[in-house]
Design a protein around this motif. Structure first.
Motif, mmCIF file in Angstrom:
data_model
loop_
_atom_site.group_PDB
_atom_site.id
_atom_site.type_symbol
_atom_site.label_atom_id
_atom_site.label_comp_id
_atom_site.label_asym_id
_atom_site.label_seq_id
_atom_site.Cartn_x
_atom_site.Cartn_y
_atom_site.Cartn_z
ATOM 1 N N TYR A 37 39.672 34.486 38.725
ATOM 2 C CA TYR A 37 40.551 35.635 38.971
ATOM 3 C C TYR A 37 40.924 35.601 40.448
ATOM 4 O O TYR A 37 40.061 35.572 41.313
ATOM 5 C CB TYR A 37 39.800 36.932 38.650
ATOM 6 N N SER A 54 42.719 37.213 43.797
ATOM 7 C CA SER A 54 43.252 38.465 44.334
ATOM 8 C C SER A 54 43.710 38.239 45.770
ATOM 9 O O SER A 54 43.454 37.199 46.360
ATOM 10 C CB SER A 54 42.251 39.607 44.204
ATOM 11 N N VAL A 77 39.602 43.589 39.780
ATOM 12 C CA VAL A 77 39.389 43.105 38.413
ATOM 13 C C VAL A 77 38.779 44.205 37.533
ATOM 14 O O VAL A 77 39.154 44.374 36.372
ATOM 15 C CB VAL A 77 38.580 41.783 38.394
ATOM 16 N N VAL A 96 33.873 36.893 35.681
ATOM 17 C CA VAL A 96 34.879 36.173 36.469
ATOM 18 C C VAL A 96 34.274 35.600 37.751
ATOM 19 O O VAL A 96 33.246 36.079 38.234
ATOM 20 C CB VAL A 96 36.061 37.087 36.900
ATOM 21 N N LEU A 100 35.866 34.799 41.704
ATOM 22 C CA LEU A 100 37.018 35.157 42.539
ATOM 23 C C LEU A 100 37.004 34.280 43.784
ATOM 24 O O LEU A 100 36.340 34.612 44.759
ATOM 25 C CB LEU A 100 36.942 36.622 42.939
#
Ligand code: FA5
Length: 341
Positions: free
Chosen positions: A129, A131, A179, A190, A192
């Motif tokens: 994920y 960001s 998330v 996940v 990150l």
């Protein structure tokens, strides 16, 4: 008339002898065999001749044209062969010369390490994920249980921008909130990954920009045993060995309890050496159980949900794996360093 035809033919053949390339040859052809060439004009004028002369002149012109066509063709072939011989003589390839090596690109050591980490977590069911790198104060600190003026903020020397409340993320942890807010109330698994920035004094172990790989698992009945088991499984895959791990108590405002995980030094196997500073252990990540406040900020009821989180530095892990002494080599763009991987 017959004399004229004869003269044209002789001149044309003489001129052809001096034609040395294809371009001149084509010009010659247009001049003597083209539509407005002299022989063509004579043919067109046949109808004005008296009937006695007509067949004679006609035959003579056709014979002259045929002779010129023939001469053209053989001259054309000669020129072609000469050009070929010329190129064979002067443009010859020496196939015995050694080849020129093509420089081969490769992946940056940080990218190689990141991909290895992704692959290991993917096998354990963790999605990647991503960001943002430019964050708000709210996500980087506030929602992670660090209100303004909280002393824990001193752990991270932060790059602020001129717009109030905007900063370069100091860690990948703000991604946890993103998330959670996107997935709540579904369970989460996940990692990150991405760049983080800290206004640090550059040293052999600290850069102002570096990667982190955060991990987050949220669900029902997740315990500290899950955290320990999962991170130990990761370490064994990452370092290709049945490494021993240990967890030391630590403090992070966004996890409770919090810990740091060490692996047994793979150089001295726990005996103590320069790499592990004679402790036998190497620190590789920070971790803990997600703090109830953080779960609540992400939209999860801490009475029902629990989770664990961790954050590691891939460059520091690569330093351990490859025995790299200075972290500044990663972003120094020195080809002599990069070509070793
Ligand atoms: C954190 O940043 C926490 N957010 C980690 C965490 C996540 C804890 C989730 C609990 C739960 P820390 O400041 O220790 O923690 O940084 C984590 C890792 O980032 C370090 O172990 C190190 O590998 C790497 N790191 C930190 N600062 C630097 C730096 N200046 N240069 C290179 N790597 C760094």
């Amino acid at each position: 008339m017959l004399d004229r035809i004869h003269t044209v033919k002789e001149i044309a053949l003489k001129e052809l002898e001096g034609v040395a390339d294809q371009e001149l040859l084509q010009a010659w052809r247009v001049k003597y065999l083209g539509r407005s060439a002299e022989l063509g004009e004579i043919l067109q004028g046949l109808k004005d001749l008296d009937s006695g002369q007509r067949p004679l002149v006609g035959r003579e012109v056709n014979q002259a044209k045929a002779a010129l066509e023939k001469a053209y063709e053989s001259h054309e072939a000669e020129l072609r062969i000469a050009a070929l011989e010329q190129s064979l003589r002067y443009e010859r390839l020496d196939v015995t010369l050694p080849g020129r090596p093509l420089p081969q690109g490769r992946l940056h050591p940080a990218t190689q390490t990141l991909r290895r980490i992704y692959a290991i977590w993917a096998k354990m069911g963790f999605q990647v994920y991503r960001s943002r790198e430019v964050e708000t104060d709210e996500y980087n600190f506030e929602l992670l249980n660090m209100p303004a003026h909280h002393p824990a903020r001193d752990m991270w020397d932060t790059f602020h921008v001129t717009e109030p409340g905007i900063l370069l993320r100091t860690h990948t942890s703000p991604g946890q909130i993103h998330v959670m807010r996107e997935r709540a109330p579904e369970p989460i698994r996940v990692i990150l990954p991405g760049m983080c920035y800290r206004y640090e004094q550059l040293t052999a172990r600290s850069e102002i920009q570096f990667n982190q790989v955060e991990g987050l698992a949220v669900g029902r009945r997740i315990t500290f045993a899950d955290l320990k088991g999962t991170l130990t499984a990761f370490a064994r895959r990452m370092f290709d060995r049945h490494v021993r791990t240990r967890f030391r108590a630590q403090h992070f405002p966004f996890t409770e309890p919090s810990a740091e995980m060490d692996i047994e030094c793979f150089l001295c196997l726990g005996e103590g050496c320069g790499v592990c500073k004679y402790t036998g252990w190497l620190e590789i990540l920070g971790c803990g159980m997600v703090h109830p406040t953080v779960l609540r900020n992400g939209g999860y009821d801490p009475e029902v949900f629990s989770g664990f989180a961790f954050g590691m530095g891939p460059e520091r892990i690569a330093m351990l794996r490859y025995n790299i002494e200075d972290i500044r080599l990663f972003w120094g763009n020195d080809m002599r360093f990069l070509e070793q991987f």
